[in-house]
Design a protein around this motif. Structure first.
Motif, mmCIF file in Angstrom:
data_model
loop_
_atom_site.group_PDB
_atom_site.id
_atom_site.type_symbol
_atom_site.label_atom_id
_atom_site.label_comp_id
_atom_site.label_asym_id
_atom_site.label_seq_id
_atom_site.Cartn_x
_atom_site.Cartn_y
_atom_site.Cartn_z
ATOM 1 N N UNK A 150 0.829 -1.205 0.000
ATOM 2 C CA UNK A 150 0.000 0.000 0.000
ATOM 3 C C UNK A 150 0.866 1.258 0.000
ATOM 4 N N UNK A 151 1.953 1.225 0.755
ATOM 5 C CA UNK A 151 2.867 2.364 0.764
ATOM 6 C C UNK A 151 3.491 2.608 -0.593
ATOM 7 N N UNK B 90 3.970 5.706 -5.780
ATOM 8 C CA UNK B 90 3.772 5.796 -7.224
ATOM 9 C C UNK B 90 2.753 6.875 -7.574
ATOM 10 N N UNK B 91 1.777 7.070 -6.713
ATOM 11 C CA UNK B 91 0.735 8.060 -6.978
ATOM 12 C C UNK B 91 1.289 9.482 -7.003
ATOM 13 N N UNK C 57 5.332 -5.553 -4.759
ATOM 14 C CA UNK C 57 6.025 -5.018 -3.591
ATOM 15 C C UNK C 57 5.715 -5.852 -2.353
ATOM 16 N N UNK C 58 4.445 -6.221 -2.183
ATOM 17 C CA UNK C 58 4.077 -7.056 -1.041
ATOM 18 C C UNK C 58 4.791 -8.402 -1.094
ATOM 19 N N UNK C 59 4.885 -8.988 -2.288
ATOM 20 C CA UNK C 59 5.563 -10.279 -2.433
ATOM 21 C C UNK C 59 7.046 -10.195 -2.154
ATOM 22 N N UNK C 60 7.703 -9.139 -2.640
ATOM 23 C CA UNK C 60 9.129 -8.962 -2.371
ATOM 24 C C UNK C 60 9.366 -8.782 -0.874
ATOM 25 N N UNK D 180 -6.591 4.905 1.271
ATOM 26 C CA UNK D 180 -5.513 5.832 0.934
ATOM 27 C C UNK D 180 -5.674 6.421 -0.464
ATOM 28 N N UNK D 181 -6.220 5.623 -1.393
ATOM 29 C CA UNK D 181 -6.342 6.036 -2.792
ATOM 30 C C UNK D 181 -7.760 5.755 -3.281
#
Length: 244
Positions: free
Chosen positions: A58-59, A64-65, A88-91, A190-191
């Motif tokens: 999420x961050x 990116x936004x 990103x979550x997977x990494x 957040x978005x």
């Protein structure tokens, strides 16, 4: 003139019947090509990685936004943002577990075979029932990008689901479902421009149940990750509208 009709379209019922049939066939065939390795990672790290992953995903979308239009990222509405979240979550999950099993050639081809089976099981009948599954050329170009981006999540998920009993597998399915739904609810907070994701939240537990079943019959992280990441990348490319 309006006409009244008693016709009921039952094709979706038969669609799910054939989907279950393909999954049963997978369960019958997979043991013939047994390639699982006796590799396990510490449970505490597995769960820690899963719980931390949605905050980093999420961050990353928030970051990116700040540099562009997040809802049209990658040329596909919302789908690009979903793939970035998964990546990103997977990494993050993989880094916390700090373990990567070796890739064997048998696992690679098993993953390709799994993708082919899921592609037919989920998509071939969907094309004539409820979903435009065949990709136009512009969507086909997006398919490998979305697949590669989502791949780390599926590899981490595959690692954690090796050599589990039925009860523990159900627990992991429930845990991943809660984390994914909770993580994307956080994204929506957040978005808000990614509100289309809300329509997909009920679908995640169903997809995760299919993925969990493939993990149980393959019991090998790389083949699980390759097959399901290819399938999920194709589904993202087929489902979301293209950005103008």
């Amino acid at each position: 003139m309006q006409r009244q009709s008693n016709y009921i379209d039952n094709r979706i019922i038969w669609y799910f019947v054939q989907l279950v049939g393909w999954l049963v066939a997978l369960g019958a065939i997979a043991p013939i090509f047994h390639i699982s390795l006796n590799e396990k990672s510490p449970k505490i790290l597995n769960w820690a990685g899963l719980l931390a992953a949605p905050f980093f995903g999420s961050g990353a979308l928030m970051l990116f936004n700040n540099f562009g239009n997040i809802d049209g990222l990658g040329g596909v509405l919302v789908g690009g943002a979903v793939s970035i979240w998964y990546g990103v979550a997977g990494i993050t999950w993989l880094l916390i577990m700090a373990r990567l099993p070796r890739l064997r050639i048998q696992a690679f081809f098993a993953g390709i075979a799994l993708f082919a089976l899921l592609w037919i099981a989920f998509g071939a009948m969907a094309q004539v029932v409820w979903l435009q599954w065949l990709l136009a050329p512009v969507r086909l170009q997006l398919f490998p990008i979305l697949t590669i981006t989502c791949f780390p999540w599926f590899l981490a998920s595959g690692i954690t689901q090796q050599h589990l009993t039925f009860g523990k597998r159900v627990l992991w399915w429930l845990g991943q479902s809660i984390v994914l739904i909770g993580g994307f609810i956080l994204v929506l907070y957040l978005l808000p421009q990614l509100s289309f994701i809300a329509l997909l939240l009920p679908v995640f537990p169903v997809l995760l149940a299919i993925f969990s079943f493939t993990a149980s019959v393959l019991n090998e992280a790389w083949s699980y990750a390759i097959g399901n990441a290819l399938f999920f990348g194709w589904a993202l490319a087929a489902t979301f509208p293209l950005a103008s």
